[in-house]
Design a protein around this motif. Structure first.
Motif, PDB file in Angstrom:
ATOM      1  N   LYS A  51      -0.568   6.504  -3.331  1.00 36.23           N
ATOM      2  CA  LYS A  51      -0.077   6.405  -1.953  1.00 36.23           C
ATOM      3  C   LYS A  51      -1.227   6.249  -0.966  1.00 36.23           C
ATOM      4  O   LYS A  51      -1.121   5.541   0.033  1.00 36.23           O
ATOM      5  CB  LYS A  51       0.722   7.662  -1.585  1.00 36.23           C
ATOM      6  CG  LYS A  51       2.085   7.771  -2.240  1.00 36.23           C
ATOM      7  CD  LYS A  51       2.779   9.046  -1.793  1.00 36.23           C
ATOM      8  CE  LYS A  51       4.172   9.170  -2.393  1.00 36.23           C
ATOM      9  NZ  LYS A  51       4.832  10.442  -1.977  1.00 36.23           N
ATOM     10  N   GLN A  78      -4.786   1.531  -1.676  1.00 33.89           N
ATOM     11  CA  GLN A  78      -4.149   0.328  -2.210  1.00 33.89           C
ATOM     12  C   GLN A  78      -4.807  -0.008  -3.542  1.00 33.89           C
ATOM     13  O   GLN A  78      -5.961  -0.392  -3.600  1.00 33.89           O
ATOM     14  CB  GLN A  78      -4.302  -0.849  -1.245  1.00 33.89           C
ATOM     15  CG  GLN A  78      -3.496  -2.064  -1.667  1.00 33.89           C
ATOM     16  CD  GLN A  78      -3.608  -3.196  -0.667  1.00 33.89           C
ATOM     17  OE1 GLN A  78      -4.568  -3.263   0.090  1.00 33.89           O
ATOM     18  NE2 GLN A  78      -2.642  -4.089  -0.672  1.00 33.89           N
ATOM     19  N   ASP A 136      -4.738  -1.545  -7.751  1.00 32.73           N
ATOM     20  CA  ASP A 136      -4.237  -2.535  -8.699  1.00 32.73           C
ATOM     21  C   ASP A 136      -3.744  -1.862  -9.980  1.00 32.73           C
ATOM     22  O   ASP A 136      -2.745  -2.262 -10.554  1.00 32.73           O
ATOM     23  CB  ASP A 136      -5.338  -3.534  -9.072  1.00 32.73           C
ATOM     24  CG  ASP A 136      -5.807  -4.345  -7.885  1.00 32.73           C
ATOM     25  OD1 ASP A 136      -4.981  -5.068  -7.317  1.00 32.73           O
ATOM     26  OD2 ASP A 136      -6.993  -4.242  -7.532  1.00 32.73           O
ATOM     27  N   LEU A 165       6.656   3.443  -6.514  1.00 32.40           N
ATOM     28  CA  LEU A 165       5.323   2.851  -6.575  1.00 32.40           C
ATOM     29  C   LEU A 165       5.039   2.103  -7.877  1.00 32.40           C
ATOM     30  O   LEU A 165       4.020   1.430  -7.980  1.00 32.40           O
ATOM     31  CB  LEU A 165       4.263   3.952  -6.409  1.00 32.40           C
ATOM     32  CG  LEU A 165       4.308   4.749  -5.105  1.00 32.40           C
ATOM     33  CD1 LEU A 165       3.371   5.950  -5.196  1.00 32.40           C
ATOM     34  CD2 LEU A 165       3.916   3.867  -3.926  1.00 32.40           C
ATOM     35  N   ASN A 212       6.142  -0.548  -9.355  1.00 36.18           N
ATOM     36  CA  ASN A 212       6.001  -1.998  -9.336  1.00 36.18           C
ATOM     37  C   ASN A 212       4.755  -2.472  -8.593  1.00 36.18           C
ATOM     38  O   ASN A 212       4.437  -3.663  -8.609  1.00 36.18           O
ATOM     39  CB  ASN A 212       7.236  -2.649  -8.717  1.00 36.18           C
ATOM     40  CG  ASN A 212       8.459  -2.517  -9.600  1.00 36.18           C
ATOM     41  OD1 ASN A 212       8.352  -2.408 -10.813  1.00 36.18           O
ATOM     42  ND2 ASN A 212       9.637  -2.532  -8.988  1.00 36.18           N
ATOM     43  N   GLU A 213       4.059  -1.543  -7.947  1.00 35.97           N
ATOM     44  CA  GLU A 213       2.869  -1.913  -7.186  1.00 35.97           C
ATOM     45  C   GLU A 213       1.599  -1.866  -8.026  1.00 35.97           C
ATOM     46  O   GLU A 213       0.550  -2.349  -7.588  1.00 35.97           O
ATOM     47  CB  GLU A 213       2.720  -0.983  -5.976  1.00 35.97           C
ATOM     48  CG  GLU A 213       3.864  -1.089  -4.980  1.00 35.97           C
ATOM     49  CD  GLU A 213       3.659  -0.186  -3.780  1.00 35.97           C
ATOM     50  OE1 GLU A 213       2.521   0.316  -3.605  1.00 35.97           O
ATOM     51  OE2 GLU A 213       4.622   0.014  -3.019  1.00 35.97           O
ATOM     52  N   VAL A 214       1.666  -1.264  -9.192  1.00 33.41           N
ATOM     53  CA  VAL A 214       0.467  -1.103 -10.022  1.00 33.41           C
ATOM     54  C   VAL A 214       0.761  -1.410 -11.484  1.00 33.41           C
ATOM     55  O   VAL A 214       1.906  -1.331 -11.930  1.00 33.41           O
ATOM     56  CB  VAL A 214      -0.087   0.344  -9.933  1.00 33.41           C
ATOM     57  CG1 VAL A 214      -0.574   0.653  -8.536  1.00 33.41           C
ATOM     58  CG2 VAL A 214       0.961   1.359 -10.385  1.00 33.41           C
ATOM     59  N   ARG A 243      -0.971  -7.343  -8.148  1.00 34.22           N
ATOM     60  CA  ARG A 243      -0.384  -6.495  -7.106  1.00 34.22           C
ATOM     61  C   ARG A 243       0.877  -7.141  -6.565  1.00 34.22           C
ATOM     62  O   ARG A 243       0.894  -8.295  -6.159  1.00 34.22           O
ATOM     63  CB  ARG A 243      -1.390  -6.264  -5.976  1.00 34.22           C
ATOM     64  CG  ARG A 243      -0.853  -5.322  -4.906  1.00 34.22           C
ATOM     65  CD  ARG A 243      -1.856  -5.130  -3.783  1.00 34.22           C
ATOM     66  NE  ARG A 243      -2.883  -4.201  -4.197  1.00 34.22           N
ATOM     67  CZ  ARG A 243      -4.178  -4.472  -4.107  1.00 34.22           C
ATOM     68  NH1 ARG A 243      -4.573  -5.640  -3.667  1.00 34.22           N
ATOM     69  NH2 ARG A 243      -5.069  -3.583  -4.476  1.00 34.22           N
ATOM     70  N   CYS A 244       1.980  -6.381  -6.535  1.00 36.22           N
ATOM     71  CA  CYS A 244       3.285  -6.911  -6.129  1.00 36.22           C
ATOM     72  C   CYS A 244       3.436  -6.862  -4.612  1.00 36.22           C
ATOM     73  O   CYS A 244       2.835  -6.055  -3.960  1.00 36.22           O
ATOM     74  CB  CYS A 244       4.406  -6.098  -6.768  1.00 36.22           C
ATOM     75  SG  CYS A 244       4.342  -6.142  -8.585  1.00 36.22           S
TER      76      CYS A 244
END
Length: 216
Positions: free
Chosen positions: A137, A140, A142, A169, A171-173, A215-216
């Motif tokens: 959080k 940012q 990968d 979170l 889907n972001e990593v 990264r999405c």
């Protein structure tokens, strides 16, 4: 400087010769371009170490020494590297799973990832799912990397992935795991994207993800 010679000396774990060569290089007031070429040569040397480990010619102790050698090499090269303008390959948060106090595997991967240009946030050992989530959080990222030597690390890694899902979170990593108890089956059970028992291979996987704009 003969870059191939430097790579081979790192691959051969010739600490004194490597540091002598690097100190001579730094004293020559090199350009940023030349310094980056030397960093790349160090990375290639660690690749040699990884290959020899895969072949059974090197053992865990050799990997530990290689990680220490790489750290010492990077400390020398930092003297001529402009970190303010350095472009990072990607960003990784790294930690040992909750309940596991072993950090050798994590530290080897950390050294190799940093040498490959990754910015690494090291949470250290025995990290809970919530601590991984809070760092994701905060920064940012990968990639989330988790390591463990004990069998109990499998459940802790699964808890962390589930916590990332619950926090929205996941889907972001990308998530990579490594350590003695890790297998293809446990990777699927945990819900990670990839696993490895070899630090050099793990860094290559991470490099591939970043190149694909993960990264999405």
């Amino acid at each position: 400087m003969e870059l191939k010679t430097l790579s081979q000396m790192i691959g051969d774990l010739e600490e004194d010769q490597v540091l002598e060569m690097l100190n001579t290089f730094v004293s020559s007031n090199p350009s940023q371009e030349d310094a980056q070429k030397v960093v790349n040569a160090c990375q290639e040397g660690m690749g040699i170490v990884g290959e020899l480990f895969e072949k059974g010619e090197y053992f865990v102790g050799d990997l530990i020494f290689a990680g220490e050698l790489l750290t010492a090499a990077m400390d020398v090269l930092k003297l001529v590297m402009d970190s303010s303008g350095e472009e990072k390959t990607g960003t990784i948060v790294l930690g040992t799973a909750h309940g596991d106090l072993h950090d050798i595997s994590k530290n080897i991967f950390k050294s190799m990832a940093q040498a490959a240009g990754f910015e690494v946030y090291d949470l250290e050992i025995d990290q809970s799912a919530s601590e991984f989530v809070e760092k994701v959080k905060e920064v940012q990222l990968d990639i989330v990397g988790m390591s463990g030597v004990l069998t109990l690390a499998i459940d802790a890694m699964k808890d962390t992935v589930e916590a990332l899902v619950e926090a929205g979170l996941r889907n972001e990593v990308k998530v990579i795991i490594r350590g003695n108890p890790v297998t293809k089956e446990s990777c699927e059970h945990i819900g990670a994207d990839a696993f490895t028992t070899n630090a050099a291979e793990g860094v290559k996987i991470c490099q591939g993800w970043v190149k694909q704009y993960v990264r999405c």
